[in-house]
Design a protein around this motif. Structure first.
Motif, mmCIF file in Angstrom:
data_model
loop_
_atom_site.group_PDB
_atom_site.id
_atom_site.type_symbol
_atom_site.label_atom_id
_atom_site.label_comp_id
_atom_site.label_asym_id
_atom_site.label_seq_id
_atom_site.Cartn_x
_atom_site.Cartn_y
_atom_site.Cartn_z
ATOM 1 N N HIS A 175 20.192 3.647 77.349
ATOM 2 C CA HIS A 175 20.237 3.586 75.891
ATOM 3 C C HIS A 175 18.884 3.256 75.285
ATOM 4 O O HIS A 175 18.790 2.821 74.129
ATOM 5 N N VAL A 176 17.811 3.493 76.010
ATOM 6 C CA VAL A 176 16.471 3.164 75.559
ATOM 7 C C VAL A 176 16.041 4.068 74.401
ATOM 8 O O VAL A 176 16.443 5.225 74.302
ATOM 9 N N ASP A 177 15.224 3.521 73.516
ATOM 10 C CA ASP A 177 14.520 4.300 72.498
ATOM 11 C C ASP A 177 13.079 4.407 72.973
ATOM 12 O O ASP A 177 12.359 3.412 73.046
ATOM 13 N N TYR A 178 12.651 5.620 73.305
ATOM 14 C CA TYR A 178 11.347 5.816 73.915
ATOM 15 C C TYR A 178 10.174 5.489 72.987
ATOM 16 O O TYR A 178 9.029 5.438 73.437
ATOM 17 N N SER A 179 10.421 5.279 71.711
ATOM 18 C CA SER A 179 9.317 5.099 70.775
ATOM 19 C C SER A 179 8.653 3.734 70.894
ATOM 20 O O SER A 179 7.549 3.540 70.371
ATOM 21 N N THR A 180 9.292 2.772 71.553
ATOM 22 C CA THR A 180 8.700 1.444 71.712
ATOM 23 C C THR A 180 8.922 0.944 73.130
ATOM 24 O O THR A 180 9.678 1.536 73.908
ATOM 25 N N ALA A 181 8.277 -0.172 73.444
ATOM 26 C CA ALA A 181 8.501 -0.820 74.736
ATOM 27 C C ALA A 181 9.940 -1.308 74.842
ATOM 28 O O ALA A 181 10.676 -1.378 73.850
ATOM 29 N N LEU A 182 10.338 -1.686 76.046
ATOM 30 C CA LEU A 182 11.729 -2.043 76.323
ATOM 31 C C LEU A 182 12.181 -3.327 75.647
ATOM 32 O O LEU A 182 13.383 -3.616 75.630
ATOM 33 N N ASN A 183 11.269 -4.087 75.081
ATOM 34 C CA ASN A 183 11.644 -5.390 74.527
ATOM 35 C C ASN A 183 11.323 -5.542 73.049
ATOM 36 O O ASN A 183 11.385 -6.652 72.523
ATOM 37 N N VAL A 184 10.980 -4.461 72.356
ATOM 38 C CA VAL A 184 10.627 -4.568 70.939
ATOM 39 C C VAL A 184 11.312 -3.473 70.136
ATOM 40 O O VAL A 184 11.877 -2.522 70.686
ATOM 41 N N PHE A 221 13.382 19.102 78.418
ATOM 42 C CA PHE A 221 12.325 18.798 79.386
ATOM 43 C C PHE A 221 10.970 19.313 78.906
ATOM 44 O O PHE A 221 9.933 18.740 79.226
ATOM 45 N N LEU A 222 10.989 20.415 78.151
ATOM 46 C CA LEU A 222 9.749 21.013 77.678
ATOM 47 C C LEU A 222 9.330 20.477 76.320
ATOM 48 O O LEU A 222 8.311 20.889 75.774
ATOM 49 N N GLN A 223 10.078 19.591 75.752
ATOM 50 C CA GLN A 223 9.824 19.090 74.404
ATOM 51 C C GLN A 223 8.880 17.896 74.442
ATOM 52 O O GLN A 223 9.035 17.019 75.291
ATOM 53 N N PRO A 224 7.890 17.821 73.562
ATOM 54 C CA PRO A 224 7.019 16.652 73.547
ATOM 55 C C PRO A 224 7.805 15.350 73.384
ATOM 56 O O PRO A 224 8.653 15.232 72.492
ATOM 57 N N THR A 225 7.536 14.402 74.260
ATOM 58 C CA THR A 225 8.213 13.104 74.242
ATOM 59 C C THR A 225 7.152 12.014 74.337
ATOM 60 O O THR A 225 6.748 11.624 75.435
ATOM 61 N N PRO A 226 6.652 11.529 73.194
ATOM 62 C CA PRO A 226 5.543 10.566 73.207
ATOM 63 C C PRO A 226 5.972 9.158 73.605
ATOM 64 O O PRO A 226 6.185 8.291 72.764
ATOM 65 N N ASN A 227 6.097 8.945 74.915
ATOM 66 C CA ASN A 227 6.512 7.624 75.410
ATOM 67 C C ASN A 227 5.546 7.047 76.440
ATOM 68 O O ASN A 227 5.855 6.065 77.107
ATOM 69 N N LEU A 228 4.352 7.645 76.572
ATOM 70 C CA LEU A 228 3.418 7.170 77.594
ATOM 71 C C LEU A 228 2.970 5.736 77.332
ATOM 72 O O LEU A 228 3.035 4.883 78.233
ATOM 73 N N TYR A 229 2.525 5.456 76.140
ATOM 74 C CA TYR A 229 2.039 4.107 75.834
ATOM 75 C C TYR A 229 3.183 3.085 75.782
ATOM 76 O O TYR A 229 3.013 1.951 76.258
ATOM 77 N N PRO A 230 4.361 3.447 75.241
ATOM 78 C CA PRO A 230 5.482 2.497 75.346
ATOM 79 C C PRO A 230 5.872 2.179 76.786
ATOM 80 O O PRO A 230 6.209 1.030 77.095
ATOM 81 N N ILE A 231 5.824 3.162 77.686
ATOM 82 C CA ILE A 231 6.115 2.892 79.094
ATOM 83 C C ILE A 231 5.117 1.874 79.642
ATOM 84 O O ILE A 231 5.483 0.945 80.375
ATOM 85 N N ALA A 232 3.842 2.051 79.302
ATOM 86 C CA ALA A 232 2.820 1.114 79.787
ATOM 87 C C ALA A 232 3.095 -0.298 79.298
ATOM 88 O O ALA A 232 2.983 -1.268 80.067
#
Length: 500
Positions: free
Chosen positions: A196-205, A237-248
């Motif tokens: 149920h994660v929202d990829y737009s932010t880190a897991l705790n914010v 799968f081919l759609q842009p998903t800007p979650n690189l920095y939130p994953i970090a």
């Protein structure tokens, strides 16, 4: 090179990314991804690099409830073992039977002490039986309480026959929130799954604050936690998903929780060629070894090395622009996010297209750089092609040709989970037009949620339909028994009262 005497200790003992790009054993070893679970644990490993950790979710080391106690075998004689789509967790007879089956399965291993045998629930909801509901009520009202109590009891029964045996269980959907007043013994591992994660932010914010509290709750209650994170978009799968920095930022936060021993990322294992999948695997591998590295610098390093010194900075600009737009769009970037997101507005997409066109021109002198840039451009072409009428794009033949060729070169198998390339062609063939107001309503009195804005499964294809409001509609097979079309509630207008 003189003698070296160095010792490096990674923060996370278990490190794995389940992605098509991350399953090759030499690639995993080179990038210090030591986890070997799921499908990769079935694959042969060159002996000279066989240092992988296979103590969790490996071949023969997991089963769900109904694999352990099949209803077609036991339910007629023991109907009280089953309840609400799962098991009656507090039933002592069911627990004893499950322990016997787990003992049998563990005896098949060369050394059962080396693995955590995983007890999965069924991948759907649970309508608790009265005994389970009563126990849950004693522990905050959370269904995870009878689930945890059952796992501990089964583990204790197994360990009486097999000393030193260890069990694991998933916290998922209805069991994600930890119970109050309970702890997890050191011979039981819990792996929360962030579906149920929202990829737009880190897991705790942000919108993930409740998710983060639950992860921290499990980390406080258990000695050994392994986070099962979700990092790809199963609706595109081919759609842009800007979650690189939130994953970090998520990995850096998880590193502060002492009991989190491992991180497993479920990525685009269904297909190669997913959006920035190579970068995502590489970035996670670096951060799992050293979580406090600068993610921005890592992305820049990758782009310069993978796309070339001239093209790399342009691709980096595109990545950063996507993340900036996601942060202000208000879009929910769920694990199934659709191509109608607000962050894909016309101005943003044209700016991204210009950056990637310049990157492609800058990479033209090297075949490897050029191939990598074209793979990175494919997700932007996907959005531009699907929403071309809205953006006012008319001359798309060259873009479509490039898109199809890159799909072939990258060996893409699916464009969404279960979505074939034939289905993708049907979607691309839809010629859309502006919708007409329903029943003559004035602007502001109506909103349309079209076929591009809903989740689709199995046989639900988007096809051309002249009777549809904008020329496209969803077609389903008449014999489908699946909930194949679903509207996520975040698509509804957040203000006012509406008839649907």
């Amino acid at each position: 090179v003189g003698p070296l005497d160095e010792r490096h200790v990674p923060r996370f003992a278990y490190r794995e990314v389940l992605s098509a790009e991350g399953q090759q054993k030499p690639y995993k070893a080179h990038n210090l991804l030591n986890g070997d679970s799921h499908g990769p644990s079935f694959l042969p490993t060159p002996p000279e690099i066989d240092v992988f950790l296979r103590d969790w979710q490996n071949k023969g080391g997991y089963a769900n409830f109904f694999e352990l106690l099949p209803p077609d075998r036991y339910q007629k004689e023991h109907p009280d073992w089953y309840a609400g789509g799962q098991l009656a967790m507090m039933n002592p007879g069911m627990r004893a039977a499950m322990a016997r089956v787990v003992v049998e399965r563990l005896r098949a291993h060369a050394d059962y002490r080396r693995i955590w045998f995983n007890l999965h629930d069924m991948d759907w909801g649970w309508d608790m039986d009265p005994a389970s509901a009563a126990f849950a009520q004693q522990h905050g009202g959370h269904p995870s309480a009878p689930r945890l109590d059952m796992v501990i009891d089964v583990a204790d029964r197994v360990r009486r026959e097999l000393p030193g045996a260890r069990l694991a269980f998933n916290a998922y959907h209805w069991s994600f929130t930890p119970p109050t007043g309970m702890t997890v013994p050191d011979y039981v591992l819990v792996f929360p799954m962030t579906i149920h994660v929202d990829y737009s932010t880190a897991l705790n914010v942000g919108r993930n604050q409740a998710l983060g509290r639950d992860l921290a709750g499990w980390a406080a209650a258990a000695r050994t936690v392994q986070v099962w994170d979700h990092i790809t978009n199963w609706s595109g799968f081919l759609q842009p998903t800007p979650n690189l920095y939130p994953i970090a930022r998520s990995i850096a936060w998880l590193a502060t929780l002492p009991s989190v021993r491992g991180y497993f990322a479920e990525g685009s294992w269904d297909t190669p060629g997913a959006e920035f999948a190579v970068l995502r695997v590489w970035l996670i591998a670096r951060l799992l070894w050293e979580p406090n590295l600068d993610a921005d610098a890592l992305v820049a390093e990758f782009c310069g090395g993978y796309y070339g010194p001239q093209a790399g900075p342009l691709v980096k600009q595109a990545i950063d622009l996507l993340h900036q737009r996601a942060a202000v769009s208000g879009d929910v970037l769920g694990e199934k996010a659709n191509v109608d997101l607000k962050l894909f507005d016309r101005d943003t997409m044209l700016r991204l297209d210009d950056l990637m066109a310049r990157a492609e021109a800058a990479a033209a002198g090297r075949d490897d750089y050029l191939a990598h840039v074209r793979a990175a451009r494919m997700p932007f072409d996907y959005v531009l092609l699907v929403r071309r009428a809205e953006y006012g794009l008319t001359a798309v033949d060259d873009r479509l040709k490039r898109f199809r060729e890159t799909i072939r070169v990258e060996h893409v198998r699916q464009y969404r989970q279960g979505g074939s390339l034939q289905e993708l062609e049907a979607l691309l063939a839809v010629e859309r037009h502006a919708s007409t107001p329903p029943m003559g309503l004035p602007a502001g009195e109506w909103r349309e949620i079209g076929d591009l804005g809903v989740n689709r499964y199995e046989s639900a294809w988007i096809v051309a339909d002249p009777a549809a409001s904008d020329g496209g509609a969803i077609r389903m097979k008449g014999d489908s028994g699946a909930w194949a079309v679903q509207l996520k509630l975040d698509k509804l207008p957040p203000e006012g009262e509406w008839d649907i």
